[in-house]
Design an enzyme around this catalytic site. Structure first.
Site, PDB file in Angstrom:
ATOM      1  N   ARG A 206      99.568  89.787  50.410  1.00 18.45           N
ATOM      2  CA  ARG A 206      99.336  90.736  49.323  1.00 18.45           C
ATOM      3  C   ARG A 206      99.905  90.247  48.004  1.00 18.45           C
ATOM      4  O   ARG A 206      99.385  90.583  46.937  1.00 18.45           O
ATOM      5  CB  ARG A 206      99.878  92.118  49.691  1.00 18.45           C
TER       6      ARG A 206
ATOM      7  N   GLU B 162     112.978  91.277  58.436  1.00 21.30           N
ATOM      8  CA  GLU B 162     113.674  92.416  59.029  1.00 21.30           C
ATOM      9  C   GLU B 162     113.241  92.662  60.459  1.00 21.30           C
ATOM     10  O   GLU B 162     113.935  93.312  61.221  1.00 21.30           O
ATOM     11  CB  GLU B 162     113.501  93.676  58.173  1.00 21.30           C
TER      12      GLU B 162
END
Length: 185
Positions: free
Chosen positions: A68, A105
């Site tokens: 993105r 993460e």
């Protein structure tokens, strides 16, 4: 975090970003900019506002992070008349590439760029759609700095301040800038 964010300043943009609960794993609130990209005028406004946050005279190149981030960086490169370097996933670049591995993460990844596309001393703005823990942005910064680039700012549509990515970027001498922030992870 340097930010154009306030409770109302970019509420129109924030309203176009949907939240998907429990993606990609339980407990994660995924902030999806694809709904913003679907709205042409809102996307144009987003790029215009991002462009207004940087001084084009202080940038030589814009580095977009796959996937993105490519979209945002390409539009911003056009708006600012700056070249764009692609930071891609492994095996996607046809020429000689250099890369760096990093932790996310919820996993690990790697980004690469073409050798010679960033020259020593070039001032590069890192651009992605979202700043979470900062792992991807920090890898991009290190990859660019390894090539001799000067990286002092990173630009995002969304910041997730609870995940402390902005703090990690600041600790590496990079000013994070975002249009809007979403509390929680």
């Amino acid at each position: 975090m340097e930010s154009a964010c306030s409770t109302t300043a970019n509420a129109d943009i924030a309203a176009r970003i949907r939240t998907i609960a429990d993606y990609p794993k339980p407990g994660i609130q995924f902030r999806d900019v694809s709904t913003l990209l679907l709205d042409g005028p809102a996307f144009r406004t987003t790029i215009d506002r991002l462009a207004a946050l940087v001084n084009p005279a202080e940038i030589d190149l814009i580095a977009g992070i796959e996937a993105r981030g490519f979209i945002v960086a390409s539009a911003l490169s056009y708006a600012l008349s700056k070249g764009k370097v692609m930071l891609r996933k492994p095996g996607k670049l046809p020429g000689e590439a250099v890369g760096i591995d990093y932790a996310l993460e919820y996993g690990t990844d790697r980004i690469e760029m073409h050798v010679g596309h960033v020259l020593p001393g070039q001032r590069v703005l890192v651009v992605d759609d979202l700043l979470a823990t900062g792992g991807t942005a920090l890898a991009a910064i290190q990859l660019l700095r390894n090539a001799g680039a000067e990286v002092t700012e990173a630009l995002f549509i969304v910041d997730l301040p609870d995940l402390k990515g902005a703090d990690r970027l600041r600790a590496r001498g990079v000013t994070p800038i975002a249009l809007c922030a979403f509390e929680g992870d």
